[in-house]
Design a protein around this motif. Sequence first.
Motif, PDB file in Angstrom:
ATOM      1  N   ASP A 131      -4.670  -2.133  -6.832  1.00 31.43           N
ATOM      2  CA  ASP A 131      -4.389  -3.531  -6.490  1.00 31.43           C
ATOM      3  C   ASP A 131      -3.947  -3.661  -5.038  1.00 31.43           C
ATOM      4  N   ALA A 132      -3.097  -2.742  -4.598  1.00 31.18           N
ATOM      5  CA  ALA A 132      -2.612  -2.779  -3.220  1.00 31.18           C
ATOM      6  C   ALA A 132      -3.743  -2.504  -2.236  1.00 31.18           C
ATOM      7  N   VAL A 133      -4.638  -1.606  -2.583  1.00 37.02           N
ATOM      8  CA  VAL A 133      -5.777  -1.295  -1.712  1.00 37.02           C
ATOM      9  C   VAL A 133      -6.660  -2.529  -1.542  1.00 37.02           C
ATOM     10  N   LEU A 134      -6.935  -3.226  -2.630  1.00 37.44           N
ATOM     11  CA  LEU A 134      -7.756  -4.437  -2.558  1.00 37.44           C
ATOM     12  C   LEU A 134      -7.072  -5.531  -1.744  1.00 37.44           C
ATOM     13  N   LEU A 135      -5.747  -5.624  -1.855  1.00 42.39           N
ATOM     14  CA  LEU A 135      -5.012  -6.632  -1.095  1.00 42.39           C
ATOM     15  C   LEU A 135      -5.058  -6.348   0.399  1.00 42.39           C
ATOM     16  N   VAL A 136      -5.082  -5.079   0.773  1.00 43.76           N
ATOM     17  CA  VAL A 136      -5.221  -4.739   2.186  1.00 43.76           C
ATOM     18  C   VAL A 136      -6.548  -5.276   2.720  1.00 43.76           C
ATOM     19  N   GLY A 137      -7.622  -5.018   1.986  1.00 46.05           N
ATOM     20  CA  GLY A 137      -8.927  -5.501   2.425  1.00 46.05           C
ATOM     21  C   GLY A 137      -8.997  -7.012   2.486  1.00 46.05           C
ATOM     22  N   ALA A 138      -8.493  -7.678   1.444  1.00 47.71           N
ATOM     23  CA  ALA A 138      -8.529  -9.139   1.411  1.00 47.71           C
ATOM     24  C   ALA A 138      -7.720  -9.736   2.554  1.00 47.71           C
ATOM     25  N   SER A 139      -6.560  -9.161   2.836  1.00 50.82           N
ATOM     26  CA  SER A 139      -5.687  -9.693   3.884  1.00 50.82           C
ATOM     27  C   SER A 139      -6.270  -9.477   5.274  1.00 50.82           C
ATOM     28  N   PHE A 191       0.837  -1.207   0.000  1.00 52.50           N
ATOM     29  CA  PHE A 191       0.000   0.000   0.000  1.00 52.50           C
ATOM     30  C   PHE A 191       0.871   1.255   0.000  1.00 52.50           C
ATOM     31  N   VAL A 192       1.904   1.243   0.847  1.00 49.67           N
ATOM     32  CA  VAL A 192       2.795   2.403   0.944  1.00 49.67           C
ATOM     33  C   VAL A 192       3.696   2.501  -0.282  1.00 49.67           C
ATOM     34  N   THR A 193       4.255   1.363  -0.698  1.00 49.95           N
ATOM     35  CA  THR A 193       5.217   1.353  -1.807  1.00 49.95           C
ATOM     36  C   THR A 193       4.594   1.807  -3.111  1.00 49.95           C
ATOM     37  N   THR A 194       3.346   1.438  -3.329  1.00 48.13           N
ATOM     38  CA  THR A 194       2.681   1.754  -4.593  1.00 48.13           C
ATOM     39  C   THR A 194       1.898   3.057  -4.557  1.00 48.13           C
ATOM     40  N   ASP A 195       1.999   3.795  -3.444  1.00 47.11           N
ATOM     41  CA  ASP A 195       1.203   5.022  -3.284  1.00 47.11           C
ATOM     42  C   ASP A 195      -0.291   4.739  -3.412  1.00 47.11           C
ATOM     43  N   LEU A 225     -11.442   1.931  -2.044  1.00 46.74           N
ATOM     44  CA  LEU A 225     -11.479   1.608  -0.614  1.00 46.74           C
ATOM     45  C   LEU A 225     -12.764   0.863  -0.252  1.00 46.74           C
ATOM     46  N   ALA A 226     -13.875   1.274  -0.859  1.00 47.62           N
ATOM     47  CA  ALA A 226     -15.133   0.563  -0.628  1.00 47.62           C
ATOM     48  C   ALA A 226     -15.037  -0.861  -1.155  1.00 47.62           C
ATOM     49  N   GLY A 227     -14.462  -1.006  -2.345  1.00 51.63           N
ATOM     50  CA  GLY A 227     -14.275  -2.341  -2.897  1.00 51.63           C
ATOM     51  C   GLY A 227     -13.380  -3.188  -2.020  1.00 51.63           C
ATOM     52  N   SER A 228     -12.383  -2.563  -1.424  1.00 51.74           N
ATOM     53  CA  SER A 228     -11.493  -3.280  -0.521  1.00 51.74           C
ATOM     54  C   SER A 228     -12.244  -3.798   0.697  1.00 51.74           C
ATOM     55  N   GLY A 229     -13.123  -2.961   1.231  1.00 50.70           N
ATOM     56  CA  GLY A 229     -13.908  -3.383   2.382  1.00 50.70           C
ATOM     57  C   GLY A 229     -14.847  -4.529   2.058  1.00 50.70           C
ATOM     58  N   VAL A 230     -15.520  -4.433   0.918  1.00 46.49           N
ATOM     59  CA  VAL A 230     -16.444  -5.497   0.506  1.00 46.49           C
ATOM     60  C   VAL A 230     -15.677  -6.795   0.252  1.00 46.49           C
ATOM     61  N   LEU A 231     -14.552  -6.692  -0.454  1.00 47.15           N
ATOM     62  CA  LEU A 231     -13.744  -7.881  -0.724  1.00 47.15           C
ATOM     63  C   LEU A 231     -13.275  -8.508   0.587  1.00 47.15           C
TER      64      LEU A 231
END
Length: 302
Positions: free
Chosen positions: A210-218, A202-206, A274-280
């Motif tokens: 994709d990184a935002v979705l991975l945060v939610g999934a993880s 998330f930090v590395t890619t600004d 961010l919403a998609g990340s939460g739903v995922l």
Amino acid sequence: MTRGIGWFDAFREVAPEWAVVILGLVTQLGDVWFLGVLVGTSYWLETDNRDRIAAVFGVLLAGLSLITALKHVFALPRPERTLVAAEALPEAVHPLYEATATATGYGFPSGHALLTTIVYLSLAEYGSVGTRRNRYIGAAGIVTVVCFSRVGLGVHYLVDVVAGVGIGLVFLLLVWRLLDRYPARRGTLGFGLAVALAAVAFVTTDAASDAVLLVGASVGAFAGWQFAALAREVDAGRGPIRGSRALTARAAAVAAGIVSLVALSGYYWPVSSLAGSGVLGLVVAAFVTLPVLYRSERGSGI
């Protein structure tokens, strides 16, 4: 600086046009969708080995975040070449060609090479199908053919896939050492590592999508696993929750994860990733939790 070694041009001279279809199908063995289905199915079906497969699930998510971060750090382009021009193929196979034999984004290191190394070798190490020796032979074969398909299709240089395999092996050696040191906590460690690397990506890619979705999934996977573990412990008679620090910590982790995901999906819906990340994350949490609750007599009443 070029990463080409000249192998691709020699292969293109002898490869028939239909080879692009075969290679495109083979490369699906390393696609994220296929790896997700493979690990997810194993997680649901291997009921007596779920803790180990949960660790593999976590390693897959961690690997996705790792390759996302590395690609943005190096930011090296893919080769400007194709094995076969789309115009040379029958029009009927153009959709298949576009879906299986093309790629976009950064090229180094190869995500397919890294992820197949991580997932198939982890399944060989922690899976239960067949013998350990046969699992490793099969894993090595799949990694080899997937790497060959990426170079053969022209979407990666040979250096890209070699680097992907090498980074994957180093990553596994470090992670397996941690997982085997605490065998009773493999699932928690695997999903916890996924959350940590998702934050790095998330930090590395600004805050790339994709990184935002991975945060939610993880986060969802970690919270779901804590809930599943909590249900199993209550089912085994280790409650009440408030009377145990370990159970209280798990319950707090579940609450923090789920509340944050619900807040993301509700506050930002429907305009932000961010919403998609939460739903995922909520979907992944349910996916991780449900097979454990299904087998629990009292845990589902938590």
